[in-house]
Every structure is written in structure tokens, then in C-alpha cells.
Scaffold this active site. Structure first.
Site, short mmCIF file in Angstrom:
data_model
loop_
_atom_site.label_atom_id
_atom_site.label_comp_id
_atom_site.label_asym_id
_atom_site.label_seq_id
_atom_site.Cartn_x
_atom_site.Cartn_y
_atom_site.Cartn_z
N ALA A 48 0.79 -1.24 0.00
CA ALA A 48 0.00 0.00 0.00
C ALA A 48 0.81 1.28 0.00
CB ALA A 48 -0.90 0.00 1.24
N SER A 49 2.15 1.20 -0.10
CA SER A 49 2.95 2.39 0.19
C SER A 49 3.44 3.17 -1.02
CB SER A 49 4.16 1.98 1.03
OG SER A 49 4.89 0.97 0.35
N GLY A 51 3.33 3.40 -5.75
CA GLY A 51 2.78 2.94 -7.02
C GLY A 51 1.28 2.70 -7.01
N PHE A 73 6.36 -2.91 3.03
CA PHE A 73 7.67 -3.31 3.52
C PHE A 73 8.63 -2.17 3.22
CE2 PHE A 73 10.71 -7.21 3.57
CZ PHE A 73 10.96 -6.99 4.91
N GLU A 74 8.79 -1.27 4.18
CA GLU A 74 9.59 -0.07 3.94
C GLU A 74 10.63 0.09 5.05
OE1 GLU A 74 9.33 1.56 1.24
OE2 GLU A 74 7.45 0.76 0.44
N TYR A 223 -0.17 -6.96 -15.92
CA TYR A 223 0.20 -6.18 -17.10
C TYR A 223 0.29 -7.11 -18.30
CZ TYR A 223 2.58 -2.98 -20.20
OH TYR A 223 2.89 -2.18 -21.27
N TYR A 233 7.99 -9.53 -20.97
CA TYR A 233 6.93 -9.45 -19.96
C TYR A 233 5.89 -10.57 -20.08
CZ TYR A 233 4.51 -7.46 -16.08
OH TYR A 233 3.97 -7.32 -14.83
N LEU A 271 3.58 2.12 -16.24
CA LEU A 271 3.93 3.41 -15.64
C LEU A 271 5.24 3.30 -14.90
CD1 LEU A 271 0.57 4.59 -14.05
CD2 LEU A 271 1.86 5.75 -15.82
N VAL A 272 5.87 4.44 -14.67
CA VAL A 272 7.11 4.46 -13.90
C VAL A 272 6.78 4.16 -12.45
CG1 VAL A 272 9.08 5.85 -13.18
CG2 VAL A 272 8.01 6.27 -15.39
P1 NAD Z 1 5.71 -0.71 -6.37
O1 NAD Z 1 7.11 -1.16 -6.30
O2 NAD Z 1 5.45 0.74 -6.49
O3 NAD Z 1 4.89 -1.23 -5.07
C1 NAD Z 1 5.14 -2.44 -4.45
C2 NAD Z 1 4.49 -2.46 -3.07
O4 NAD Z 1 4.73 -3.76 -2.49
C3 NAD Z 1 5.08 -1.45 -2.07
O5 NAD Z 1 4.05 -0.94 -1.25
C4 NAD Z 1 6.03 -2.30 -1.23
O6 NAD Z 1 6.24 -1.81 0.10
C5 NAD Z 1 5.23 -3.59 -1.18
N1 NAD Z 1 6.03 -4.76 -0.81
C6 NAD Z 1 7.12 -5.28 -1.44
N2 NAD Z 1 7.56 -6.36 -0.79
C7 NAD Z 1 6.75 -6.54 0.28
C8 NAD Z 1 6.68 -7.48 1.34
N3 NAD Z 1 7.55 -8.49 1.43
N4 NAD Z 1 5.71 -7.30 2.26
C9 NAD Z 1 4.82 -6.30 2.20
N5 NAD Z 1 4.82 -5.40 1.21
C10 NAD Z 1 5.76 -5.52 0.26
O7 NAD Z 1 5.07 -1.53 -7.57
P2 NAD Z 1 3.84 -1.31 -8.57
O8 NAD Z 1 4.40 -1.07 -9.91
O9 NAD Z 1 2.83 -0.37 -8.01
O10 NAD Z 1 3.26 -2.79 -8.59
C11 NAD Z 1 2.08 -3.20 -7.93
C12 NAD Z 1 1.36 -4.22 -8.78
O11 NAD Z 1 0.93 -3.60 -9.99
C13 NAD Z 1 2.24 -5.41 -9.20
O12 NAD Z 1 1.45 -6.58 -9.21
C14 NAD Z 1 2.63 -5.05 -10.61
O13 NAD Z 1 2.98 -6.16 -11.40
C15 NAD Z 1 1.35 -4.40 -11.08
N6 NAD Z 1 1.46 -3.56 -12.31
C16 NAD Z 1 2.43 -2.61 -12.43
C17 NAD Z 1 2.52 -1.88 -13.62
C18 NAD Z 1 3.59 -0.82 -13.82
O14 NAD Z 1 3.83 -0.42 -14.96
N7 NAD Z 1 4.21 -0.33 -12.78
C19 NAD Z 1 1.60 -2.09 -14.66
C20 NAD Z 1 0.60 -3.04 -14.49
C21 NAD Z 1 0.55 -3.78 -13.30
#
Ligand code: NAD
Length: 384
Positions: A48-49, A51, A73-74, A223, A233, A271-272
Site C-alpha cells: 500500500a505504500s 505505485g 515493507f519499507e 500487465y 513481460y 507506468l514508472v
Molecule cells: P511498487 O514497487 O510501487 O509497489 C510495491 C508495493 O509492495 C510497495 O508498497 C512495497 O512496500 C510492497 N512490498 C514489497 N515487498 C513486500 C513485502 N515483502 N511485504 C509487504 N509489502 C511488500 O510496484 P507497482 O508497480 O505499483 O506494482 C504493484 C502491482 O501492480 C504489481 O502486481 C505489478 O505487477 C502491477 N502492475 C504494475 C505496472 C507498472 O507499470 N508499474 C503495470 C501493471 C501492473
């Protein structure tokens, strides 16, 4: 302390507390302006923290008026080392949501672990009774299993190696990269980390503890992307995990049909984020997709995507033939993809600034860590 960005490749090792707060404030302001929608009121967000997970938490709070529990996990600050961006984001979100009258509690630790699930379940039981929505947005490089062994995910191909253009984020150079083939064990481990097993464990644990409401909804994110990224991917090791995630959504809906649970995959836009920056080829694709989608007036960030998911797609149950929400609908439009395919063949180090939105890429990158906001005073001393 004066906090400056320290960028190493695709990661920034510092984060700015006031800038992260500004990032959360802007996302909240966007949702407040969009207004309310009908939806679940007690929402657990795992991951939840940052992206998509952070944007989900903000969107359900300000669209549905939901109370939230967030798991992430921060790292907190230590000595002269700043906390991670997700730590500051979470602190800022809690403060702002609580000031607006919403319940917001956060847990920092390993979401894969049994202990974390137990803590969250106890809190749901004592504070809410039951949870009616679970968003699973974890993106992790590794997972420690119940027996204590740790497995890692890889970003490799399946079958044969793949070469294509990529951007070297250290110097914005366009060069060729060859992505190696994943071994069978690496694929299995990637599925363990990024597939649906832990999502299922969360839902099972909540149901066993009788804290999962009837007719609850759960979502996980995936994705797909265009052909140019398929080898790395969709058809790569991460794609195998995403296939498992999808199969898990089908399985969960079936297994918990008696409780009326609906488990969905939402396929989101590229997205980034801290996770996507680590994937070969994808950052170059993102720079091109930003350029074309901004020109077409179709560009969205995490918060726009998640606001659209929770305010429009989910209430209307607007799914594709496989039952998935498609937030990548605009990204995959022909007018967008045909333009990108044209640019892809001609893009070089010399013309990337013109053909791609490299500035937009880096702006999002710095914003993720709380830097480059025009209304934040980066000369000021801040408490880290
Ligand atoms: P992100 O790195 O921004 O977020 C990941 C989150 O997971 C963070 O809150 C982090 O603290 C948490 N986390 C990681 N390890 C953990 C653990 N062991 N315990 C608890 N929390 C943990 O990533 P994101 O890009 O927002 O990805 C989130 C989802 O969206 C993923 O399933 C990703 O595949 C999907 N997604 C991402 C994109 C993209 O372009 N970024 C596109 C489509 C789908």
C-alpha cells in the site's frame, strides 16, 4: 537535514519527506475533485505504500469514503539515511486521511509472513469486525517461504533469449540488450514470489478467521503490454507469474462462491514505479508511450488509473471476455500502438529526447522519491 536525490541506475537511495507528502497530497486532491462513488467501506491494501497500491488506498478512501488498513515493507530513517519513499508516503497518507476523518492504520513488515497476516486479522477483528475488499498490490524481488527458505523472482525470457533496444537509465543511451533465458527453477521461484499463492493465502487466512465479509471483492494487478515487450513481460518469467495470478483469481471466485467472493485481475497501464524501472526494455517503452499518450490526451498516472478503476470500472463491473478489468484500454488503442511501433524502429540516443518523453519519465521517477516538485523547498532543513 538537506535531502538531495542520490540516483543509482534505476533506483534513488534517498527520499524527501516533504516531497513524498506533496505527492500524496496531490493524489488525494485529484480524488477529492472527482467526487464520491458507491463501494466497499473496509478495505485492506497489501502493498500500500507506493505505485498502484498507494493510489488504490487513496482512491478507495476518497471515492468510497472507505477505512483502510495498509501493509507494506519499507525502511525507516536511520542516522543520516532517509526513510524509503513508501515510509514517508504512508506516514503522510495516515496523517491526511485521519485529518479528513477516515480510519487509516498501517503495518510495516513482511506481507508474505504468517505473523503479518495474524496481526492484520487481529486488527480487523477488533476494529472493523470484517473486511469487504482486499487489494493485493505487492511487487517484491523475493519471498521467504513458511519453511524459512528465500526464493527470488527474475526478469528473464522463457524458451529463447531475446534482444531488443533498451534505455540505459544511467546516461539515457539507447542500446541493445539481450535478455537471458530463465531456468525452470527460476520460473518456479518467480511464480512463488509474484504469482497468486500468497494472495490466496491472505484470502484463506481472512476467511478461516471469519473476518472476510460476505460478497467481498478482491483485486490483484497485472500487465500485458504490446508485442514489443511480450518476450520480456507477457511471455517471460514475470508473465508466467501473472498467468498464475490470473488463474488464482478464477480459483478464488470458484472456491469462495459460497461466500459470494469475487476475485478480479485489473490489467493496468505501464507506468514508472520502483518495480517497472527494473525491467529491461520496459523503461524505453514507457518513455515512448508517455510521449504518444500525452500527445493524444490519453495519459494517466497511477492515481488517474486507480480512480478510474474504483469509480467507473468496478461499479459497472466492466470486464473483458476473461473477466478482467482493462485499465490498459487506452494504452493498447491502435492509434497509440501504431505510432509507438513506428517510433520504435527509428529511436536512437540522438533522437530519444525528441521521439520519446524522456523528461516525463525522469519527472515521474524523481516524483516517486519526493523530488522535483515545484512547490517544495528543497533548500530547507527537513526532519527525516
Ligand atoms: P511498487 O514497487 O510501487 O509497489 C510495491 C508495493 O509492495 C510497495 O508498497 C512495497 O512496500 C510492497 N512490498 C514489497 N515487498 C513486500 C513485502 N515483502 N511485504 C509487504 N509489502 C511488500 O510496484 P507497482 O508497480 O505499483 O506494482 C504493484 C502491482 O501492480 C504489481 O502486481 C505489478 O505487477 C502491477 N502492475 C504494475 C505496472 C507498472 O507499470 N508499474 C503495470 C501493471 C501492473
Amino acid at each position: 537535514m538537506i535531502v538531495e536525490p542520490k540516483v543509482k541506475g534505476f533506483i534513488c537511495t534517498t527520499a524527501h519527506p516533504a516531497g513524498c507528502k506533496e505527492s500524496v497530497r496531490r493524489q488525494i486532491a485529484y480524488c477529492k475533485e472527482k467526487g464520491l462513488a458507491e463501494g466497499p467501506k473496509k478495505v485492506l491494501v497489501v502493498g500500500a505504500s507506493t505505485g498502484y497500491g498507494l493510489a488504490s488506498r487513496i482512491a478507495v478512501t476518497y471515492c468510497y469514503g472507505a477505512d483502510t488498513i495498509g501493509v507494506s515493507f519499507e525502511k525507516e530513517a536511520k542516522g543520516k539515511r532517509t526513510a524509503t519513499a513508501g515510509w514517508y508516503n504512508t506516514a503522510a497518507f495516515e496523517e491526511m486521511a485521519q485529518a479528513d476523518g477516515y480510519y487509516a492504520k498501517s503495518f510495516n513488515g513482511d506481507g508474505f509472513s504468517k505473523e503479518m497476516k495474524e496481526q492484520v486479522i487481529e486488527t480487523i477483528r477488533s476494529d472493523w469486525g470484517k473486511v469487504d475488499m482486499v487489494v493485493y498490490s505487492m511487487a517484491a524481488p523475493r519471498r521467504t517461504l513458511a519453511d524459512g527458505t528465500t526464493v527470488s523472482s527474475v526478469l528473464k525470457t522463457v524458451g529463447s533469449e531475446f534482444s531488443n533496444k533498451t534505455i540505459d537509465l544511467r546516461n539515457n543511451e539507447i542500446k541493445d540488450v539481450t535478455v537471458p533465458v530463465a531456468k525452470e527453477e527460476e520460473i518456479e521461484n518467480t511464480i512463488k514470489v509474484m504469482g497468486g499463492e500468497d494472495w490466496e493465502e491472505w484470502i484463506q487466512a481472512l476467511a478461516d478467521a471469519d473476518v472476510l465479509a460476505d460478497n467481498a471483492v478482491t483485486l490483484a494487478y497485472s500487465y500485458i503490454g504490446p508485442v514489443v515487450t511480450h518476450a520480456i513481460y507477457k511471455h517471460g518469467s514475470i508473465g508466467q507469474a501473472k498467468k498464475h495470478l490470473y488463474d488464482t483469481s478464477v480459483k478464488l471466485t470458484k472456491e469462495f462462491a459460497g461466500k459470494g467472493l469475487k476475485a478480479y485481475i485489473s490489467v493496468n497501464k505501464a507506468l514508472v514505479t520502483q518495480s517497472s524501472a527494473a525491467i529491461p526494455i520496459v523503461p524505453l517503452y514507457i518513455a515512448l508511450v508517455y510521449k504518444v499518450m500525452k500527445e493524444e490526451g490519453l495519459h494517466e498516472g497511477c492515481i488517474e488509473q486507480m480512480q478510474r478503476l474504483f469509480a467507473e470500472k468496478l461499479p459497472k463491473k466492466e470486464v473483458d471476455a476473461e473477466g478482467r478489468f482493462r485499465l490498459d484500454d487506452w494504452e493498447l488503442q491502435d492509434n497509440v500502438q501504431n505510432k509507438i511501433a513506428e517510433i520504435w524502429d527509428t529511436v536512437t540516443t540522438e533522437n530519444i529526447k525528441e521521439l520519446g518523453d524522456i523528461e516525463g519519465y525522469w519527472e515521474d521517477f524523481y516524483h516517486m522519491f519526493g523530488f522535483h516538485y515545484d512547490n517544495v523547498d528543497y533548500e530547507a532543513d527537513v526532519e527525516i
